[in-house]
Design a protein around this motif. Structure first.
Motif, short mmCIF file in Angstrom:
data_model
loop_
_atom_site.label_atom_id
_atom_site.label_comp_id
_atom_site.label_asym_id
_atom_site.label_seq_id
_atom_site.Cartn_x
_atom_site.Cartn_y
_atom_site.Cartn_z
N UNK A 64 0.92 -1.16 0.25
CA UNK A 64 0.02 -0.06 -0.07
C UNK A 64 0.94 1.29 -0.09
N UNK A 65 0.67 2.00 -1.12
CA UNK A 65 1.63 3.27 -1.17
C UNK A 65 0.46 4.42 -1.36
N UNK A 66 1.16 5.74 -0.96
CA UNK A 66 0.17 6.76 -1.21
C UNK A 66 -0.28 6.88 -2.64
N UNK A 67 -1.44 7.23 -2.89
CA UNK A 67 -2.23 7.08 -4.23
C UNK A 67 -1.68 8.72 -4.75
N UNK A 68 -1.57 9.45 -3.94
CA UNK A 68 -1.14 11.07 -4.41
C UNK A 68 -2.00 11.24 -5.60
N UNK A 69 -1.27 11.96 -6.67
CA UNK A 69 -2.18 12.63 -7.49
C UNK A 69 -3.03 11.76 -8.67
N UNK A 70 -2.65 10.38 -8.41
CA UNK A 70 -3.48 9.67 -8.99
C UNK A 70 -4.99 9.76 -8.42
N UNK A 71 -5.38 9.74 -7.37
CA UNK A 71 -6.82 10.08 -6.94
C UNK A 71 -7.46 11.25 -7.55
N UNK A 72 -6.76 11.99 -8.27
CA UNK A 72 -7.39 13.10 -8.91
C UNK A 72 -8.08 12.54 -9.95
N UNK A 73 -7.94 11.39 -10.61
CA UNK A 73 -8.72 10.69 -11.61
C UNK A 73 -10.06 10.36 -10.89
#
Ligand SMILES: NC(=O)CC[C@H](N)C(=O)O
Length: 321
Positions: A64-73
């Motif tokens: 489990x890693x930080x989703x970061x900007x992929x969460x923008x999608x």
């Protein structure tokens, strides 16, 4: 051209990509968010989600890693679901900025417009639009519920990352209040920023991201859970946004060399959508100068080129037994 490949052949290509790229030492972990600097830099995984729900995964695809900007999608999809394609275009936009993800200049250059939900400004704006307006807890539930539906299983907040990022997100605070100044924030600016920061701190696996990508590639139906997460008419809209700006100022180079719309995050994740064919995700923490995972890029490029697939070509694969 339609090419038939067996699942075993496809697995072989993914394994080859992994083997070729694994020893690459390029890039370095993001360090402007202290938590990210300390993640094991050797973690690496690749996952492909076919539209029949089968997944192929190699390496650290359960980490489990930080989703970061992929969460923008994910949150752009939620906003599209709640408001429809036209209102999102009017209020946020679907344009490339040609500038870094956290650019303030981009807001000024675009006549105060956040450009797209896939850069920080537009993503904070999208968080402000999430309904119900004014209710942070319910907005958060909607954001997490949407990520869960897209991934087919729940993400988990990485508390330490959330704290680390909240303590250091001064640039994003400026963006939130600049947008407020231009009437591009549709809820409380601090609350919208907090929701954005929290969604970036969600922990996901490469396997989960490949399923989310597969859901987009499959026109809104999660290939694993079979749940209809969003309307099929929204799928080309979100893929168009990803294709336009998924790699920020290097999106053109990325599309040219890989042929797949993909979105990156400074946690080291990259999520790619090949409409009608598959979703793919790769994860490795070391980043290039624009905040894009070096190994994830190389792995996805390898797979696309080896299979001779490209969103702009007429090539397709059919996976046979
Ligand atoms: N490109 C990214 O992944 C950036 C996300 C990070 N949370 C930020 O806002 O700076």
């Amino acid at each position: 051209m339609d090419k038939k490949v067996t699942l075993a052949q496809l697995k072989e290509v993914v394994q080859e990509a992994y083997d070729q790229v694994k020893t690459n030492t390029g890039g370095k972990n993001a360090d402007y968010i202290p938590y990210l600097a300390n993640v094991n830099k050797d973690l690496f995984g690749i996952s492909v989600c076919l539209l029949n729900g089968q997944t192929i995964h190699v390496g650290d695809t359960d980490y489990r890693f930080g989703i970061e900007s992929v969460s923008k999608v994910h949150t752009a999809i939620l906003a599209l679901r709640q408001y429809g394609a036209k209102e999102i275009l009017d209020k946020i936009g679907a344009d490339a900025t040609g500038l870094p993800f956290n650019s303030i200049i981009a807001i000024l250059l675009e006549n105060d417009h956040p450009s797209t939900p896939l850069v920080n400004a537009g993503a904070i704006s999208a968080c402000s639009m999430v309904q119900p307006i004014g209710d942070s807890a319910k907005k958060w539930d909607a954001i997490v519920g949407n990520v869960t539906d897209l991934c087919g299983s729940a993400p988990q907040l990485i508390d330490e990352l959330y704290k680390s990022e909240s303590d250091t997100n001064f640039n994003n605070r400026s963006i939130a209040w600049l947008l407020k100044n231009y009437n591009r924030i549709y809820d409380d600016p601090d609350m919208s920023l907090d929701l954005y920061t929290r969604q970036c701190s969600l922990g996901v696996t490469a396997l989960q991201l490949s399923i989310a990508a597969g859901t987009i590639a499959n026109g809104g139906v999660n290939p694993v859970t079979k749940k209809e997460v969003f309307d099929a008419t929204l799928a080309p809209k979100i893929t168009a946004m990803i294709a336009a700006v998924g790699f920020y100022e290097h999106t053109g180079d990325w599309m040219y060399t890989s042929g797949i719309p993909a979105k990156t995050g400074v946690g080291g994740g990259v999520m790619g959508v090949l409409p009608g064919q598959f979703g793919i995700a790769a994860f490795a923490p070391p980043l290039d100068g624009s905040g894009n995972s070096v190994k994830a890029q190389l792995a996805i490029q390898y797979i696309m080129n080896k299979l001779e697939l490209n969103v702009f070509s007429n090539n397709h694969i059919t996976v046979v037994d």
